[in-house]
Write an enzyme that holds these catalytic residues in place. Structure first.
Site, PDB file in Angstrom:
ATOM      1  N   SER A  84       0.797  -1.240   0.000  1.00 46.01           N
ATOM      2  CA  SER A  84       0.000   0.000   0.000  1.00 46.01           C
ATOM      3  C   SER A  84       0.824   1.282   0.000  1.00 46.01           C
ATOM      4  O   SER A  84       0.258   2.357  -0.178  1.00 46.01           O
ATOM      5  CB  SER A  84      -0.931   0.020   1.209  1.00 46.01           C
ATOM      6  OG  SER A  84      -2.049  -0.755   0.920  1.00 46.01           O
ATOM      7  N   LYS A 110       0.265   3.379  -2.940  1.00 46.04           N
ATOM      8  CA  LYS A 110      -0.931   4.216  -3.108  1.00 46.04           C
ATOM      9  C   LYS A 110      -0.571   5.702  -3.123  1.00 46.04           C
ATOM     10  O   LYS A 110      -1.256   6.513  -3.741  1.00 46.04           O
ATOM     11  CB  LYS A 110      -1.927   3.933  -1.963  1.00 46.04           C
ATOM     12  CG  LYS A 110      -2.542   2.533  -2.041  1.00 46.04           C
ATOM     13  CD  LYS A 110      -3.331   2.188  -0.784  1.00 46.04           C
ATOM     14  CE  LYS A 110      -3.950   0.793  -0.897  1.00 46.04           C
ATOM     15  NZ  LYS A 110      -4.565   0.329   0.360  1.00 46.04           N
ATOM     16  N   TYR A 119      -3.376  -2.308 -10.245  1.00 46.60           N
ATOM     17  CA  TYR A 119      -3.286  -2.159  -8.782  1.00 46.60           C
ATOM     18  C   TYR A 119      -2.381  -3.238  -8.172  1.00 46.60           C
ATOM     19  O   TYR A 119      -1.520  -2.939  -7.338  1.00 46.60           O
ATOM     20  CB  TYR A 119      -4.702  -2.209  -8.192  1.00 46.60           C
ATOM     21  CG  TYR A 119      -4.726  -2.227  -6.684  1.00 46.60           C
ATOM     22  CD1 TYR A 119      -4.538  -1.055  -5.949  1.00 46.60           C
ATOM     23  CD2 TYR A 119      -4.927  -3.415  -5.976  1.00 46.60           C
ATOM     24  CE1 TYR A 119      -4.546  -1.073  -4.564  1.00 46.60           C
ATOM     25  CE2 TYR A 119      -4.935  -3.438  -4.590  1.00 46.60           C
ATOM     26  CZ  TYR A 119      -4.742  -2.272  -3.897  1.00 46.60           C
ATOM     27  OH  TYR A 119      -4.741  -2.294  -2.515  1.00 46.60           O
ATOM     28  N   TYR A 124      -4.434   3.124   8.031  1.00 43.22           N
ATOM     29  CA  TYR A 124      -5.727   2.460   8.178  1.00 43.22           C
ATOM     30  C   TYR A 124      -6.385   2.837   9.497  1.00 43.22           C
ATOM     31  O   TYR A 124      -6.350   3.987   9.900  1.00 43.22           O
ATOM     32  CB  TYR A 124      -5.577   0.930   8.072  1.00 43.22           C
ATOM     33  CG  TYR A 124      -4.669   0.481   6.972  1.00 43.22           C
ATOM     34  CD1 TYR A 124      -4.949   0.811   5.654  1.00 43.22           C
ATOM     35  CD2 TYR A 124      -3.523  -0.253   7.240  1.00 43.22           C
ATOM     36  CE1 TYR A 124      -4.130   0.400   4.634  1.00 43.22           C
ATOM     37  CE2 TYR A 124      -2.696  -0.666   6.228  1.00 43.22           C
ATOM     38  CZ  TYR A 124      -2.997  -0.338   4.929  1.00 43.22           C
ATOM     39  OH  TYR A 124      -2.178  -0.738   3.936  1.00 43.22           O
ATOM     40  N   VAL A 141       1.167  -3.825   3.725  1.00 44.13           N
ATOM     41  CA  VAL A 141       1.149  -5.143   4.368  1.00 44.13           C
ATOM     42  C   VAL A 141       2.405  -5.959   4.084  1.00 44.13           C
ATOM     43  O   VAL A 141       2.567  -7.054   4.619  1.00 44.13           O
ATOM     44  CB  VAL A 141      -0.119  -5.972   4.019  1.00 44.13           C
ATOM     45  CG1 VAL A 141      -1.368  -5.323   4.570  1.00 44.13           C
ATOM     46  CG2 VAL A 141      -0.226  -6.232   2.533  1.00 44.13           C
TER      47      VAL A 141
END
Ligand code: GLU
Length: 306
Positions: free
Chosen positions: A65, A68, A190, A242, A260
């Protein structure tokens, strides 16, 4: 005040390595379950150009992530504030891959750093790029000043084969007309961006532009305006970890982003970037050792943005 970053990293490493073995490597992506859990590295890169390392700071790992932020930068620069009609800027308080809020919020993700928002961001990129995978690679290689950065196709394919939840998020958002491209193409891009392999050193360097007012210090190219840079840092501070974003802000007081794969990067505007990697995660999906290491870094150095 002159800070001895190297001694500080050595101390943090010694004080936290006893936590190895207390977390759990991500295993919902089968290829990530194979990663040696005992690896641990930290890299600090200052805007003056010095780099400090400890442990496995030069070993490439799956950034997941953390990617992102790169893709959000690309589409924010190209499309400006229009992207906010498709996703919000509020912390979600739910896990990174949750579907829960999407139903009541009409397919508009809370923010760009939960999976739903990141999938919208990737969809934006597909609408403006003929070759998104190549464009992402060029962007990241320039940021990290490393032309050898690449995708790990084994990790990307492993995620593609088991990616039912992200496929569900995409299809659900498409039913609200918030995905414009083919679902499988978005998913493929992605999964590849998440499967970028970068070391702590690569990531610390690649995030320097966010400490440097939007300018890549390696080629002096402006990637974001000052205002966009401020907004991206603010989003990282409020939504970057998160449903543990509040705890991270409380413990470190810095903008950060986790993945992760076990990496966490944090930014001290106008001064430095720091990336920690240890693949074992806590129950929120953030690196267990990484959280502690970053807390200790701001405590020991006394550096704060507040
Ligand atoms: N590729 C991962 C997923 O979508 C990224 C999650 C993360 O790093 O938080 O599940």
């Amino acid at each position: 005040m002159d800070i001895d970053y190297q001694s500080c990293l050595n101390e943090i490493y010694e004080e936290t390595k006893g936590l190895l073995g207390k977390g759990k490597v991500a295993d919902y992506i089968p290829a990530l379950a194979e990663v040696d859990p005992n690896q641990y590295g930290i890299c600090v890169h200052t805007l003056e150009g010095q780099t400090y390392y400890v442990g496995d700071a030069k070993t490439p790992f799956s950034i997941q992530s953390i990617s992102k932020v790169f893709v959000l930068s690309m589409v924010f620069a190209a499309l400006g504030d229009s992207i906010w009609s498709r996703m919000g800027r509020e912390p979600s308080g739910s896990s990174f891959n949750s579907l829960v809020l999407l139903e009541t919020e009409n397919g508009k993700p809370r923010n760009p750093f939960i999976n739903a928002g990141a999938l919208v961001t990737t969809d934006c990129l597909l609408s403006i790029s003929k070759n998104p995978l190549k464009d992402i690679l060029v962007y990241v290689r320039n940021l990290a000043n490393n032309k050898y950065i690449n995708y790990d196709s084994v990790v990307a394919n492993s995620e593609m084969e088991t990616n039912f939840r992200n496929a569900a998020l995409l299809n659900f958002m498409k039913s609200f007309s918030n995905i414009n491209n083919d679902v499988n193409e978005v998913l493929n891009t992605y999964c590849h961006q998440c499967a970028l392999m970068m070391s702590c050193e690569d990531i610390a360097k690649a995030f320097s532009y966010l400490a440097n007012g939007g300018i890549n210090p390696f080629n002096n190219k402006r990637l974001l305006t000052l205002s966009q840079t401020k907004r991206l840092n603010a989003l990282m501070q409020t939504c970057g970890l998160y449903d543990e974003s509040g705890e991270f802000a409380f413990c470190t007081g810095l903008p950060g982003k986790s993945g992760v794969g076990g990496g966490i990067v944090a930014i001290i505007p106008k001064l430095l970037t720091i990336c920690v990697w240890s693949p074992e995660l806590n129950k929120h999906g953030n690196s267990l050792v990484g959280m502690k290491a970053l807390e200790l870094f701001t405590t020991k150095t006394g550096i704060s943005i507040f």
